[in-house]
Design a protein around this motif. Sequence first.
Motif, short mmCIF file in Angstrom:
data_model
loop_
_atom_site.label_atom_id
_atom_site.label_comp_id
_atom_site.label_asym_id
_atom_site.label_seq_id
_atom_site.Cartn_x
_atom_site.Cartn_y
_atom_site.Cartn_z
N HIS A 4 -14.68 11.80 5.87
CA HIS A 4 -15.44 10.89 7.09
C HIS A 4 -16.51 11.57 7.84
CE1 HIS A 4 -14.89 8.31 10.77
NE2 HIS A 4 -15.35 9.37 11.49
N ASN A 8 -20.39 9.88 8.05
CA ASN A 8 -20.83 9.55 9.42
C ASN A 8 -22.12 10.49 9.22
OD1 ASN A 8 -21.16 10.85 12.43
ND2 ASN A 8 -19.94 8.77 12.42
N GLU A 10 -24.19 9.58 7.15
CA GLU A 10 -24.83 9.04 6.12
C GLU A 10 -25.23 7.45 6.92
OE1 GLU A 10 -23.02 9.05 2.39
OE2 GLU A 10 -23.41 11.10 2.07
N LEU A 11 -25.15 7.50 8.02
CA LEU A 11 -25.27 6.41 8.75
C LEU A 11 -26.61 5.59 8.52
CD1 LEU A 11 -23.92 6.91 12.64
CD2 LEU A 11 -22.75 5.55 10.68
N THR A 12 -26.58 4.64 8.13
CA THR A 12 -28.02 3.87 8.15
C THR A 12 -28.56 3.70 9.26
OG1 THR A 12 -27.16 1.82 8.04
CG2 THR A 12 -27.05 2.70 6.10
N TRP A 14 -29.89 0.74 10.80
CA TRP A 14 -29.07 -0.21 11.42
C TRP A 14 -27.60 0.08 12.08
CZ3 TRP A 14 -32.36 -3.33 13.32
CH2 TRP A 14 -33.80 -3.64 12.51
N GLN A 15 -27.03 0.90 11.41
CA GLN A 15 -25.86 1.57 11.75
C GLN A 15 -25.84 2.16 13.00
OE1 GLN A 15 -24.26 3.42 7.99
NE2 GLN A 15 -22.68 1.73 7.81
N LYS A 16 -27.03 3.34 13.22
CA LYS A 16 -27.23 4.05 14.24
C LYS A 16 -27.77 3.08 15.44
CE LYS A 16 -29.00 7.89 12.06
NZ LYS A 16 -29.88 8.82 11.59
N LYS A 18 -26.61 -0.07 15.97
CA LYS A 18 -25.41 -0.69 16.36
C LYS A 18 -24.50 0.17 17.18
CE LYS A 18 -21.28 -2.90 14.72
NZ LYS A 18 -20.50 -3.56 13.16
N GLU A 19 -24.58 1.61 16.98
CA GLU A 19 -23.63 2.47 17.70
C GLU A 19 -24.36 2.93 18.92
OE1 GLU A 19 -20.94 3.67 17.29
OE2 GLU A 19 -20.37 2.84 15.24
N ILE A 367 -23.96 8.02 19.25
CA ILE A 367 -24.11 7.34 17.65
C ILE A 367 -23.32 8.21 16.66
CG2 ILE A 367 -25.78 7.41 15.84
CD1 ILE A 367 -28.17 6.44 17.71
N ASN A 368 -23.14 9.51 17.22
CA ASN A 368 -22.35 10.28 16.23
C ASN A 368 -21.11 10.84 16.92
OD1 ASN A 368 -24.52 11.15 14.16
ND2 ASN A 368 -25.66 11.35 16.10
#
Length: 374
Positions: A4, A8, A10-12, A14-16, A18-19, A367-368
């Motif tokens: 996990h 985590n 390796e967030l792209t 756009w994932q960042k 979103k977070e 984000i993390n």
Amino acid sequence: MFQHDRLNNELTFWQKVKELDYILLISIFLLSILSLFVMYSTDGGEILFHTKSHFSKLVVFFPLMILIAFCNIRWWHNLSYLFYIAVILLLVYVSFFGIKSSGSRRWMDLYLFNLQPSELMKIAIILCLAKYYHRVKIENVNSVTSIITVITIILIPIIMVLSQPDLGTSILIASSGLIVLWLGGVKIKYFIYSFIVFLISLPFVISFLKPYQKLRILTFLDPDRDPLGAGYQIIQSKIAIGSGGLEGKGFLKGTQSYLDFLPEKHTDFIFTLFSEEFGFIGSVGLLVLYSIIIIRILRIGAISRSNFSRLFCFGFAFAIFIYIVVNLSMVLGLLPIVGSPLPIMSYGGSSMLATMIGFGIVLSAKINHKQMIA
């Protein structure tokens, strides 16, 4: 867990995106826009030096906050001690080669603006102690070695800032450090013992204060003893806030400010100008906005899996709360004038830079927030 954690990391992009905490981000943006209007008011309803300078700093530091947010929180964990040492070295540099103004040597010339390293120490001390307590075992938190270590970490910058001299900033640095000590699990008895020692030593501490610092304390106790001198600022501040009433006099219509009765209205006394123009309702609205920011930071800390992220978020939230309380108490005459800016609202590049770095790290923690730090 390791799988996990690896994913985590390796967030792209756009994932960042979103977070991100958009409530916090929008609140900071609204506060920044509001600060521009208030700065415009301090310049008499014209786009002059303070407005232009404040705008240019926002244009640089707000994107910097976003950039920091997209850095992995592990990066800040790894650099915490280095950041603390770097700010210590900047304080040493300022002590010998800094710009001297009004009897104080606090700034260094960066050409674009004058940097005050002591403002960065407000963030560095929280980062450093957050990493320390992230590493130390819970059973060792109250050991003699641990207590001496953290007290040393806090005392070094305080002594250096006091020598500038800058009593107000040193008090705020001490407050930020003590908050993380408490959050880290240091027993309450040590705080009680320290407070008793402080009270006993207070007469000796006062004897080492500069004449102007002693005068500020006397003025706080009785502003009317010198209404046209040392007590002038606080008297005019109270008059301006009181004259604002419930709804205020209106934007650009503050008489105390526009007739230049109120000194330092663009820095430490920015709330006074705001309160005169927008009244009690506007002041409550500003405090609600600050409250939303603090609550969102606390929420991010609460959902973070990393102890480092939790300690930083909680420490930074409490620090922001203290900065606001000290500034408002100062302009209302509840505390002596110690030179404490109101976050984002007050004019000053160093203060804004430090605050935006803090917000950026908090957003990075959001984000993390699922990431563990070994």
